[in-house]
Design a protein around this motif. Sequence first.
Motif, PDB file in Angstrom:
ATOM      1  N   UNK A  89       0.849  -1.244  -0.005  1.00 40.70           N
ATOM      2  CA  UNK A  89      -0.100  -0.140   0.158  1.00 40.70           C
ATOM      3  C   UNK A  89       1.015   1.094  -0.112  1.00 40.70           C
ATOM      4  N   UNK A  90       0.228   2.455  -0.353  1.00 42.45           N
ATOM      5  CA  UNK A  90       1.048   3.599  -0.289  1.00 42.45           C
ATOM      6  C   UNK A  90       0.518   4.314   0.828  1.00 42.45           C
ATOM      7  N   UNK A  91       1.439   4.495   2.106  1.00 41.36           N
ATOM      8  CA  UNK A  91       0.899   5.152   3.161  1.00 41.36           C
ATOM      9  C   UNK A  91       1.055   6.572   2.995  1.00 41.36           C
ATOM     10  N   UNK A  92      -0.161   7.404   3.192  1.00 38.19           N
ATOM     11  CA  UNK A  92       0.005   8.710   3.175  1.00 38.19           C
ATOM     12  C   UNK A  92      -0.528   9.557   4.684  1.00 38.19           C
ATOM     13  N   UNK A  93       0.523  10.055   5.176  1.00 31.99           N
ATOM     14  CA  UNK A  93       0.384  10.569   6.669  1.00 31.99           C
ATOM     15  C   UNK A  93       1.002  12.026   6.698  1.00 31.99           C
ATOM     16  N   UNK A  94       0.320  12.968   7.400  1.00 36.30           N
ATOM     17  CA  UNK A  94       0.515  14.560   7.417  1.00 36.30           C
ATOM     18  C   UNK A  94       1.936  14.641   7.945  1.00 36.30           C
ATOM     19  N   UNK A  95       2.742  15.427   7.265  1.00 39.30           N
ATOM     20  CA  UNK A  95       4.223  15.649   8.099  1.00 39.30           C
ATOM     21  C   UNK A  95       4.106  16.492   9.282  1.00 39.30           C
ATOM     22  N   UNK A 139       0.678  12.317  14.016  1.00 37.29           N
ATOM     23  CA  UNK A 139      -0.619  12.537  13.538  1.00 37.29           C
ATOM     24  C   UNK A 139      -1.537  11.556  14.197  1.00 37.29           C
ATOM     25  N   UNK A 140      -1.147  10.423  14.589  1.00 36.39           N
ATOM     26  CA  UNK A 140      -2.235   9.331  15.044  1.00 36.39           C
ATOM     27  C   UNK A 140      -3.051   8.765  13.871  1.00 36.39           C
ATOM     28  N   UNK A 173      -8.796   5.318   5.198  1.00 34.85           N
ATOM     29  CA  UNK A 173      -8.403   6.204   6.408  1.00 34.85           C
ATOM     30  C   UNK A 173      -8.494   5.388   7.693  1.00 34.85           C
ATOM     31  N   UNK A 174      -7.343   5.556   8.471  1.00 38.06           N
ATOM     32  CA  UNK A 174      -7.036   4.904   9.682  1.00 38.06           C
ATOM     33  C   UNK A 174      -6.447   5.778  10.812  1.00 38.06           C
ATOM     34  N   UNK A 175      -6.738   5.040  11.988  1.00 38.10           N
ATOM     35  CA  UNK A 175      -6.212   5.825  13.270  1.00 38.10           C
ATOM     36  C   UNK A 175      -5.015   4.415  13.570  1.00 38.10           C
TER      37      UNK A 175
END
Length: 150
Positions: free
Chosen positions: A35-41, A79-80, A92-94
């Motif tokens: 998968x491609x993880x996308x997370x806010x910097x 980001x959590x 979307x996940x936590x």
Amino acid sequence: MTEQRYLKPGRIQVQLLHNAVGWLTRHGISIAGSRELAVRGRKSGEWRRNPVNPVTVGAQRFLVAPRGQTQWVRNLRAAGGGELRVGNHIERFTAQEVPDAEKPELLRTYLARWQWQVGAFFKGVNPNSSDEELLRIAPDHPVFRITEQA
């Protein structure tokens, strides 16, 4: 404070592996479940993307950081949660970090599935290693339990 382990990928590995897998995943082609993880910097707030290999143990899913304390690990802690993407499908996940004591089974399962790709980062430990050996390397490999958001 103990030194945090991080194995920076080489330039060739980034260009050939990360970029290729990331491109394929963005275009809807998952390599063996990647998968491609996308997370806010954590500083910029910008979306940061990185290919990852989620693993399922029982009814729960996890992200393992084979290279250690990477930027995506630091960003995910801050980001959590984030997103796992394949093409246009976005989940979307936590995320909740897993304590070292709970990691042996998770690392064993992860290595059974992904050792062909990430085994070099696990200091000779493999899916057949003892719990003691897996506990020894557990601090070097952050693991996150991910829960899909409704």
